[in-house]
Every structure is written in structure tokens, then in C-alpha cells.
Design a protein around this motif. Structure first.
Motif, PDB file in Angstrom:
ATOM      1  N   SER A 147      -0.318  29.516 103.459  1.00  0.00           N
ATOM      2  CA  SER A 147      -0.318  30.454 102.337  1.00  0.00           C
ATOM      3  C   SER A 147      -1.719  31.022 102.159  1.00  0.00           C
ATOM      4  O   SER A 147      -2.708  30.360 102.471  1.00  0.00           O
ATOM      5  CB  SER A 147       0.084  29.731 101.051  1.00  0.00           C
ATOM      6  OG  SER A 147       1.353  29.154 101.202  1.00  0.00           O
ATOM      7  N   PHE A 148      -1.781  32.226 101.663  1.00  0.00           N
ATOM      8  CA  PHE A 148      -3.078  32.844 101.348  1.00  0.00           C
ATOM      9  C   PHE A 148      -3.175  33.102  99.853  1.00  0.00           C
ATOM     10  O   PHE A 148      -2.170  33.108  99.157  1.00  0.00           O
ATOM     11  CB  PHE A 148      -3.238  34.145 102.126  1.00  0.00           C
ATOM     12  CG  PHE A 148      -3.395  33.903 103.609  1.00  0.00           C
ATOM     13  CD1 PHE A 148      -4.625  33.542 104.144  1.00  0.00           C
ATOM     14  CD2 PHE A 148      -2.298  33.997 104.458  1.00  0.00           C
ATOM     15  CE1 PHE A 148      -4.770  33.308 105.502  1.00  0.00           C
ATOM     16  CE2 PHE A 148      -2.433  33.763 105.820  1.00  0.00           C
ATOM     17  CZ  PHE A 148      -3.659  33.415 106.349  1.00  0.00           C
ATOM     18  N   TYR A 149      -4.374  33.334  99.388  1.00  0.00           N
ATOM     19  CA  TYR A 149      -4.653  33.599  97.965  1.00  0.00           C
ATOM     20  C   TYR A 149      -4.034  32.518  97.103  1.00  0.00           C
ATOM     21  O   TYR A 149      -3.395  32.807  96.097  1.00  0.00           O
ATOM     22  CB  TYR A 149      -4.144  34.985  97.548  1.00  0.00           C
ATOM     23  CG  TYR A 149      -4.476  36.066  98.529  1.00  0.00           C
ATOM     24  CD1 TYR A 149      -5.797  36.419  98.771  1.00  0.00           C
ATOM     25  CD2 TYR A 149      -3.470  36.731  99.218  1.00  0.00           C
ATOM     26  CE1 TYR A 149      -6.104  37.415  99.677  1.00  0.00           C
ATOM     27  CE2 TYR A 149      -3.767  37.723 100.119  1.00  0.00           C
ATOM     28  CZ  TYR A 149      -5.078  38.068 100.362  1.00  0.00           C
ATOM     29  OH  TYR A 149      -5.381  39.036 101.252  1.00  0.00           O
ATOM     30  N   ILE A 150      -4.227  31.271  97.540  1.00  0.00           N
ATOM     31  CA  ILE A 150      -3.610  30.173  96.806  1.00  0.00           C
ATOM     32  C   ILE A 150      -4.176  30.102  95.398  1.00  0.00           C
ATOM     33  O   ILE A 150      -5.391  30.211  95.199  1.00  0.00           O
ATOM     34  CB  ILE A 150      -3.831  28.835  97.550  1.00  0.00           C
ATOM     35  CG1 ILE A 150      -3.105  28.909  98.882  1.00  0.00           C
ATOM     36  CG2 ILE A 150      -3.348  27.646  96.734  1.00  0.00           C
ATOM     37  CD1 ILE A 150      -3.553  27.886  99.881  1.00  0.00           C
ATOM     38  N   GLY A 151      -3.298  29.943  94.449  1.00  0.00           N
ATOM     39  CA  GLY A 151      -3.715  29.800  93.054  1.00  0.00           C
ATOM     40  C   GLY A 151      -3.919  31.112  92.343  1.00  0.00           C
ATOM     41  O   GLY A 151      -4.305  31.134  91.182  1.00  0.00           O
ATOM     42  N   THR A 152      -3.688  32.221  93.027  1.00  0.00           N
ATOM     43  CA  THR A 152      -3.800  33.523  92.360  1.00  0.00           C
ATOM     44  C   THR A 152      -2.389  34.108  92.231  1.00  0.00           C
ATOM     45  O   THR A 152      -1.462  33.646  92.906  1.00  0.00           O
ATOM     46  CB  THR A 152      -4.675  34.494  93.176  1.00  0.00           C
ATOM     47  OG1 THR A 152      -3.967  34.866  94.358  1.00  0.00           O
ATOM     48  CG2 THR A 152      -5.999  33.864  93.574  1.00  0.00           C
ATOM     49  N   PRO A 153      -2.223  35.100  91.378  1.00  0.00           N
ATOM     50  CA  PRO A 153      -0.881  35.699  91.243  1.00  0.00           C
ATOM     51  C   PRO A 153      -0.383  36.304  92.564  1.00  0.00           C
ATOM     52  O   PRO A 153       0.813  36.480  92.758  1.00  0.00           O
ATOM     53  CB  PRO A 153      -1.079  36.782  90.191  1.00  0.00           C
ATOM     54  CG  PRO A 153      -2.341  36.430  89.485  1.00  0.00           C
ATOM     55  CD  PRO A 153      -3.186  35.692  90.456  1.00  0.00           C
ATOM     56  N   ASN A 154      -1.356  36.621  93.465  1.00  0.00           N
ATOM     57  CA  ASN A 154      -0.963  37.246  94.735  1.00  0.00           C
ATOM     58  C   ASN A 154      -0.630  36.235  95.815  1.00  0.00           C
ATOM     59  O   ASN A 154      -0.558  36.595  96.976  1.00  0.00           O
ATOM     60  CB  ASN A 154      -2.101  38.122  95.275  1.00  0.00           C
ATOM     61  CG  ASN A 154      -2.570  39.136  94.270  1.00  0.00           C
ATOM     62  OD1 ASN A 154      -1.817  39.496  93.366  1.00  0.00           O
ATOM     63  ND2 ASN A 154      -3.799  39.600  94.408  1.00  0.00           N
ATOM     64  N   GLU A 155      -0.464  34.990  95.450  1.00  0.00           N
ATOM     65  CA  GLU A 155      -0.238  33.961  96.461  1.00  0.00           C
ATOM     66  C   GLU A 155       0.872  34.392  97.417  1.00  0.00           C
ATOM     67  O   GLU A 155       1.920  34.885  97.017  1.00  0.00           O
ATOM     68  CB  GLU A 155       0.126  32.625  95.792  1.00  0.00           C
ATOM     69  CG  GLU A 155       0.259  31.520  96.811  1.00  0.00           C
ATOM     70  CD  GLU A 155       0.297  30.138  96.169  1.00  0.00           C
ATOM     71  OE1 GLU A 155      -0.332  29.959  95.105  1.00  0.00           O
ATOM     72  OE2 GLU A 155       0.948  29.261  96.740  1.00  0.00           O
ATOM     73  N   LEU A 156       0.546  34.209  98.708  1.00  0.00           N
ATOM     74  CA  LEU A 156       1.423  34.772  99.727  1.00  0.00           C
ATOM     75  C   LEU A 156       1.673  33.709 100.775  1.00  0.00           C
ATOM     76  O   LEU A 156       0.737  33.211 101.397  1.00  0.00           O
ATOM     77  CB  LEU A 156       0.702  35.974 100.359  1.00  0.00           C
ATOM     78  CG  LEU A 156       1.473  36.835 101.343  1.00  0.00           C
ATOM     79  CD1 LEU A 156       2.643  37.512 100.650  1.00  0.00           C
ATOM     80  CD2 LEU A 156       0.529  37.889 101.922  1.00  0.00           C
ATOM     81  N   GLU A 157       2.935  33.344 100.984  1.00  0.00           N
ATOM     82  CA  GLU A 157       3.251  32.351 102.008  1.00  0.00           C
ATOM     83  C   GLU A 157       3.649  33.088 103.270  1.00  0.00           C
ATOM     84  O   GLU A 157       4.611  33.870 103.276  1.00  0.00           O
ATOM     85  CB  GLU A 157       4.374  31.432 101.529  1.00  0.00           C
ATOM     86  CG  GLU A 157       4.509  30.205 102.403  1.00  0.00           C
ATOM     87  CD  GLU A 157       5.556  29.234 101.868  1.00  0.00           C
ATOM     88  OE1 GLU A 157       5.259  28.499 100.913  1.00  0.00           O
ATOM     89  OE2 GLU A 157       6.670  29.218 102.427  1.00  0.00           O
ATOM     90  N   ILE A 158       2.868  32.892 104.332  1.00  0.00           N
ATOM     91  CA  ILE A 158       3.120  33.620 105.580  1.00  0.00           C
ATOM     92  C   ILE A 158       4.023  32.801 106.494  1.00  0.00           C
ATOM     93  O   ILE A 158       4.964  33.320 107.079  1.00  0.00           O
ATOM     94  CB  ILE A 158       1.787  33.925 106.301  1.00  0.00           C
ATOM     95  CG1 ILE A 158       0.865  34.760 105.391  1.00  0.00           C
ATOM     96  CG2 ILE A 158       2.019  34.630 107.620  1.00  0.00           C
ATOM     97  CD1 ILE A 158       1.270  36.191 105.206  1.00  0.00           C
ATOM     98  N   LEU A 159       3.717  31.524 106.642  1.00  0.00           N
ATOM     99  CA  LEU A 159       4.543  30.648 107.475  1.00  0.00           C
ATOM    100  C   LEU A 159       5.303  29.701 106.552  1.00  0.00           C
ATOM    101  O   LEU A 159       4.702  29.065 105.691  1.00  0.00           O
ATOM    102  CB  LEU A 159       3.673  29.855 108.456  1.00  0.00           C
ATOM    103  CG  LEU A 159       2.770  30.668 109.383  1.00  0.00           C
ATOM    104  CD1 LEU A 159       1.967  29.730 110.284  1.00  0.00           C
ATOM    105  CD2 LEU A 159       3.545  31.663 110.210  1.00  0.00           C
ATOM    106  N   HIS A 160       6.603  29.630 106.756  1.00  0.00           N
ATOM    107  CA  HIS A 160       7.430  28.893 105.787  1.00  0.00           C
ATOM    108  C   HIS A 160       7.885  27.546 106.309  1.00  0.00           C
ATOM    109  O   HIS A 160       9.021  27.153 106.082  1.00  0.00           O
ATOM    110  CB  HIS A 160       8.652  29.729 105.415  1.00  0.00           C
ATOM    111  CG  HIS A 160       8.334  31.126 105.034  1.00  0.00           C
ATOM    112  ND1 HIS A 160       7.605  31.443 103.912  1.00  0.00           N
ATOM    113  CD2 HIS A 160       8.611  32.301 105.640  1.00  0.00           C
ATOM    114  CE1 HIS A 160       7.475  32.756 103.840  1.00  0.00           C
ATOM    115  NE2 HIS A 160       8.063  33.303 104.886  1.00  0.00           N
ATOM    116  N   GLY A 161       7.085  26.851 107.035  1.00  0.00           N
ATOM    117  CA  GLY A 161       7.493  25.525 107.499  1.00  0.00           C
ATOM    118  C   GLY A 161       8.041  25.579 108.912  1.00  0.00           C
ATOM    119  O   GLY A 161       9.249  25.649 109.125  1.00  0.00           O
TER     120      GLY A 161
END
Lengths: 262, 420
Positions: free
Chosen positions: A36-50
Motif C-alpha cells: 500500500s502507498f500513502y499509508i495513514g492518509t486519506p489517499n491510502e492506496l493498495e496496489i497489491l492485494h495479497g
């Protein structure tokens, strides 16, 4: 391949003692990898889902996906340039997901050989010196470095270009030097990111043939990242990813075929 | 990764951009150059002063003269205040075991020398025989002021070699020539030149002298008797005397002894004037002081120039890091730890400063010796100052290279690899 060089003993700092049993069986053992990128911000973005997949030693595997599929992010994690947000990743039994920056450097140095789309040779540095680079950071003495570099030049059939600067080489030649460089420390995997992307089809063919040769003759584990299905078809196994998930995994087709034939 | 490899890497990096490397070094070159230049010049001056000092027995030369007291009751000197030959004789007898030779000076006047209707500034000294011989001068033509000159009130004088050359073409050419002197009080007198002395201090200070005008070496000596008569004072009126102590006598101690004696014996009741002493050593110390001030001033300038140079180096290193972002990414992908990247850039910055420093040292030696050619002596800076300059320039390299190098080391390999 008979490796003449015994790398100096090194440690990755904290060696995880509890290595899961499958991690010691495979060169790459990735389990539930999430990035995930931008962890902890409203824009948190999960690129790889497991993502979960294993690559055994000596396999030539391709990872295929459209741009935006999470291919580059996965490559960065496989290449120990980045750590997964969660999940575990063992490379040749070494835990990459918990390694610190210094340990990651050592892992990249010893375990991974990068081949880039844009070659990324160091400018104003001869082909030979470029090949020596990973060994330089690996602390291998100058004489041994030179020997090994010449040996590698021979493997990629570039012995006559040892003293040439990158700007005096064609694209195909540059990529062959880059492949030789990737092999320098006899890494666990060669990680090739669109290695033919900047080449015309004829030289691209030569580069692919070189990968096949290394795979066949030296038993190298190669991970090829590409969006080109034709190239992927040449490899043992195709992992297709889309939107951060593995959507298909062919398994080792050659092996399956061989087993079927028997 | 070894140090040698880092050096090779840095050198090849600099060679690929020679002009930029040179311009970056310029600040360091100028800074180090001026430090070394001034220290070379300093040792040249010191050498030449010491030469004269030693060859003329300078350490033994001391002078006593009258001076106004700090709390003087009046602000002029009366004829009673002057020293007399009797005092000099008294000293000569009393301290005979310490004294080699003694000579009197009746005073000095500033004025003008007229040659072919042109005026030149001069300082005129009335002296007893032996005075010139004693001071730090050497005769190059003719003779000194003699006993007879004094007894017979002769109108003769001894001038400096520089004046002789400038005004009469050669040292010998000046002998026998007549000059017309106008003193500051308007007295006009004609003197015949009988001797030419070498003005040694001029040689060493010619650079300073040239800045101050060429009248530095314009001291003219004449018999004290003639001088005193011209000024309308008693023959036996002296401003002071010079003497040479015997070798092995501490000038400072001796002077204090004599000064105390003179003041307590002859000047005890004088409420305006006292005797003070000057040693050649104290004058040397004065020269050293001046040199020290000069060195300090130039060092400050050099320091500023090194600071500016260092900032220039930092600036270029930042540019270099940005330009080579991708290379840094590749190196990191190949397994370079942050410390190796940091070392690479620090070494590069150090090499820039080191080469700049070495060029600066050569430049400084050249500059210092160029001034030395004018003065007439050569010198090389001390090993200490060279080592200091080299060390300092490398320290600048490390100091101003650290920030850019650290920036490079901290680059994210993924970002760096993607950098266009």
C-alpha cells in the motif's frame, strides 16, 4: 555453472531463524504480499492485494500484466528495492520483508541480478568496469573481479568489447553487458524488467536467446517481467497479474509436458 | 569498496567535465593561493630582514634618544634637554665592559634636496663619525663622515645608493657632486657628497616602499657640528646616540640599565624630557607586528574566499547528484549501501578541493616568489603551511561535500531508477 569466486562471508544482520519449510524449498517464496502507498492518509492506496506464489530453483518464469496492473510494484518487491506492507517474502531462504536498508543492499548485491529495459550501464565506465560493479560493492578483490568479468564477457560473447564505453555500444550489446553484470555475483535470481523493450525485434531475439542459454546451460532462475505475451510464451511458466491480483498461473508447462510425456 | 576505487571514480568524473571542475576549484585556488602567497612573502621578508640583522650584528645595535614624557609640563624641547657628548662618554666609561662602539646623532630634519631645479623629499641627520658605520648600513662608494669633517664644520654628506643611482646615474658618479638642501625651516645649505651607503632595509621593503612613495631611502647623513651650527644650536647638542654592545650582552637588559642610569643621573629633575631606548630587536618585532597584521588581513580575505569556494563546491556537488540520480539508483540496485554512495560523493568533493588546493599552493608559491624577485630573495613556504593548506582544503571538501553526498545516499532507489 562452476563459480570460481567464493564471496566473503557476510550476514544480513538479523537472520530470521524461523524460516517456513516451503521457503527453503523455493528460491522465491511470496505469501500474501500486500503493498500500500500513502499509508495513514486519506489517499491510502493498495496496489497489491495479497499475492502468493513460489518459484523453484532453475525456473524461467514470466510475470505478465498490463501497465497499472501492479507489475512494477511487484518487481520492486521481488528485487528487494522495496518491502511489502504486509505478507512475507523469502528470497533463497532470506527474509526480505523484515530486512533493513543495509540488509536490502546486501540482498540486492548477492541474490539479485537486475536487467533493465534501458540497460542502465554507468556512463563513462568501460564494459568491463560495469560488469565489475556488483562485485565492487560485494567486496571482491580487484584481481578476482577482473577475472570473473572477463569470464562473463565470454559467456555473453562480448570479449572484444571489454574496454568500450557504453556510448560506443549498440543497444543489444549494452543489454548483453547488462546481463553479464547481473550475473556477476552469481545471484539467486535474475530479474529482467522488459529487457527487450528498447530493442528492435532482431536484437531482442538475441537477448532472449541469451536468457534461454543461461537458463538452459547454467540453470539460472530468471524472472522476466513483460507485457509481451509472445515473449512470455517462451518461458516455463507465466504468472498473469491484473489490478494487483494474480489472475492466472500456468505452472511449469515444460515440466508438466515432460511428466505427461513420460 | 576501496578508497582507491573511489578516487579513480571521482577523477574520471571530473575529467568528463573539466571546465566545470576548474571553475568550481577557482574559489579554493584563490583562497589557498593567497594564504600560501602571503606566507611565502612573509618568509621572504623575514629571511631578508634576518640576513641584514645578522650580517650587521643587528642584535648588538641599540639606540638611546630623548623623548617627551607622557606627563610633560611643556610640549617643546629646550636646548638643555638635549644629550651631550659628556653623557655619551660617561656611558662609554661606565659600561665599558658591555660596549663595543658608540656614536652620537645630533638630530634629524626633514627637507628637500634640489637637483637641476627639481625637489626631492629627504631626511637629514647630523651624526658623529662612526654613526653610519654602526647603523645597519654598508658603504659602497667614497667615505663616511670623519672626525675632521666634524672639527672643520665641513659641508659634506653621505647619501644612499638608491638616491645616487636615481639622481646621478651611478654610485660613483655621485661622489664629489654638490646638492642644495632646503630644510623645513627654510634654511638653505649646499653639501658635497663624499660617500654612498647601501640602504639595505630598502631591498626588503621595496614593495612597501613603492606603495609609500620612493622617499623611504632618502636619509642623508652630515657632520653633527655642521648640522648643529646650521640650526643655530650648541655643537654639543645631541638628540641621541647609538651603540654596539659586545656580543653576548643582552641588549634588553643593558638598555634598561643604561636608560635607568641616564634618567636618574641627567634627567631626574627634567619634567618634560626623558631618555628612551630602541633596540634593533624591538624594531624587528615592530616589523613582525606589521607583517602579522598584514597576514591576518589576508587570511581573513582568504577565509572568505575559501568559504565562498566551499559553497561553490557544495552547489556543484548538488547539481552533480541531481544529474546522476539515475546512476545512483543503478548503483543502489547493484547493491551499493548508502555509505558507499556517500563516500563516493564525499571523495569526489574532496578531490575537487584537493586539486584546487594543490594548484592554489603552486599559484601561491609563484605569487610569493614573484614579489620575492622584486625584493631580491627567494623562499618557499614552510612544510607546515603546505600541510595545513592541503589539510584545510580537504576539510573544506568533506565539510561542503557532506550534505550533497548524504542527499545522494538517502535517495530512494526506486525513485532514482525512474528519474529521467
Amino acid at each position: 555453472m562452476k563459480n570460481k569466486i567464493t564471496p566473503p562471508s557476510y550476514s544480513y544482520g538479523k537472520v530470521n531463524n524461523i524460516v517456513p519449510p516451503e521457503a527453503s524449498k523455493y528460491v522465491i517464496c511470496a505469501k500474501d504480499i500486500v503493498k500500500s502507498f500513502y499509508i495513514g492518509t486519506p489517499n491510502e492506496l493498495e496496489i497489491l492485494h495479497g499475492m502468493t506464489f513460489n518459484v523453484p530453483k532453475g525456473e524461467f518464469v514470466s510475470i505478465v500484466g498490463q501497465s497499472g496492473s501492479g507489475k512494477s510494484t511487484l518487481m520492486n518487491i521481488i528485487g528487494a528495492l522495496d518491502r511489502p506492507t504486509s505478507g512475507s517474502y523469502y528470497l533463497d531462504g532470506i527474509d526480505v520483508s523484515t530486512a533493513n536498508d543495509k540488509e536490502l543492499s546486501a540482498i540486492r548485491n548477492k541474490q539479485i541480478g537486475f536487467v533493465f529495459q534501458t540497460f542502465n550501464l554507468i556512463a563513462r565506465t568501460s564494459a568491463l568496469k560495469n560488469i565489475e560493479l556488483p562485485m565492487l560493492y560485494g567486496g571482491i578483490p580487484s584481481k578476482q573481479r577482473k577475472e570473473r568479468a572477463r569470464e562473463l564477457l565470454e559467456i555473453v560473447e562480448m570479449s572484444d568489447r571489454a574496454g568500450h564505453m557504453p556510448n560506443e555500444l549498440s543497444g543489444g550489446q549494452k543489454q548483453r553487458i547488462a546481463i553479464a553484470r547481473a550475473m556477476a555475483n552469481d545471484p539467486s535470481i535474475i530479474l529482467a524488467d522488459e529487457p527487450t523493450g528498447a530493442l528492435d525485434s532482431k536484437t531482442g531475439r538475441l537477448v532472449m536467446d541469451l536468457f534461454h542459454k543461461l537458463h538452459r546451460e547454467q540453470g539460472k532462475t530468471i524472472v522476466l517481467i513483460t507485457h509481451n505475451n509472445e515473449l512470455a510464451e517462451e518461458t516455463d511458466r507465466i504468472i498473469t497479474i491484473s489490478d494487483g491480483n494474480i489472475i492466472s498461473d500456468t505452472g511449469n508447462r515444460n515440466k508438466l509436458r515432460k511428466e505427461a510425456e513420460e | 569498496m576501496g578508497f582507491f576505487e573511489n578516487v579513480m571514480l571521482a577523477v574520471s568524473g571530473l575529467r568528463s567535465n573539466k571546465m566545470r571542475a576548474f571553475l568550481t576549484m577557482l574559489g579554493i585556488i584563490i583562497g589557498i593561493g593567497s594564504v600560501i602567497g602571503i606566507s611565502t612573502l612573509g618568509s621572504i621578508m623575514e629571511n631578508s630582514v634576518m640576513d641584514i640583522f645578522n650580517s650587521q650584528g643587528g642584535a648588538n645595535l641599540v639606540g638611546f634618544q630623548i623623548t617627551m614624557k607622557d606627563d610633560a609640563s611643556r610640549d617643546y624641547i629646550m636646548s638643555d634637554d638635549f644629550m651631550t657628548a659628556e653623557m655619551a662618554n660617561d656611558i662609554g666609561e661606565r659600561f665599558a665592559e658591555d660596549i663595543d662602539a658608540i656614536a652620537l646623532m645630533s638630530g634629524s630634519e626633514s627637507g628637500k634636496m634640489t637637483i637641476r631645479r627639481k625637489d626631492y623629499d629627504i631626511s637629514l641627520y647630523g651624526v658623529s663619525p662612526g654613526y653610519i658605520k654602526q647603523s645597519m648600513t654598508k658603504l659602497v662608494a667614497g667615505r663616511y663622515v670623519s672626525e675632521k669633517d666634524c672639527e672643520q664644520y665641513r659641508h659634506i654628506c653621505v647619501i644612499s645608493d638608491k638616491q645616487a643611482k636615481k639622481r646621478f646615474g651611478s654610485e660613483r658618479g655621485a661622489i664629489g657632486r654638490s646638492v642644495s638642501l632646503t630644510l623645513s625651516d627654510g634654511t638653505i645649505t649646499d653639501l658635497t657628497i663624499v660617500g654612498v651607503y647601501q640602504y639595505q632595509l630598502t631591498a626588503m621593503m621595496s614593495t612597501m616602499v613603492n606603495m609609500m612613495g620612493d622617499d623611504w631611502n632618502s636619509e642623508i647623513y652630515m657632520p653633527y657640528s655642521t648640522f648643529n651650527r646650521m640650526r643655530g644650536v650648541n655643537d654639543d647638542t645631541f638628540y641621541g646616540f647609538n651603540l654596539n654592545t659586545k656580543t653576548g650582552v643582552s641588549a634588553e637588559e643593558f638598555c634598561q640599565k643604561v636608560e635607568t642610569y641616564l634618567n636618574s643621573t641627567y634627567y631626574r629633575d627634567n619634567d618634560a624630557v626623558e631618555v628612551m631606548y630602541i633596540t634593533a630587536e624591538s624594531q624587528m618585532a615592530m616589523i613582525d607586528d606589521v607583517m602579522g597584521m598584514l597576514e591576518l588581513a589576508i587570511s581573513v580575505i582568504a577565509g572568505i574566499s575559501l568559504l565562498v569556494g566551499g559553497i561553490g563546491v557544495m552547489n556543484i556537488m548538488l547539481v552533480s547528484v541531481t544529474e546522476r540520480t539515475r546512476e545512483i539508483g543503478v548503483r543502489k540496485a547493484m547493491g551499493a549501501p548508502n555509505s558507499a554512495i556517500r563516500t563516493q560523493f564525499i571523495v569526489e568533493s574532496m578531490i575537487i578541493c584537493l586539486i584546487g588546493g594543490v594548484i592554489g599552493i603552486l599559484f601561491g608559491i609563484l605569487l610569493g616568489n614573484l614579489a620575492g624577485v622584486i625584493v631580491g630573495t627567494m623562499a618557499s613556504p614552510t612544510i607546515g603551511s603546505i600541510a595545513l593548506a592541503v589539510g584545510f582544503s580537504m576539510a573544506i571538501g568533506v565539510f561542503f561535500g557532506y550534505y550533497p553526498a548524504n542527499k545522494a545516499a538517502k535517495l530512494d532507489p526506486i525513485e532514482a531508477l525512474r528519474y529521467e
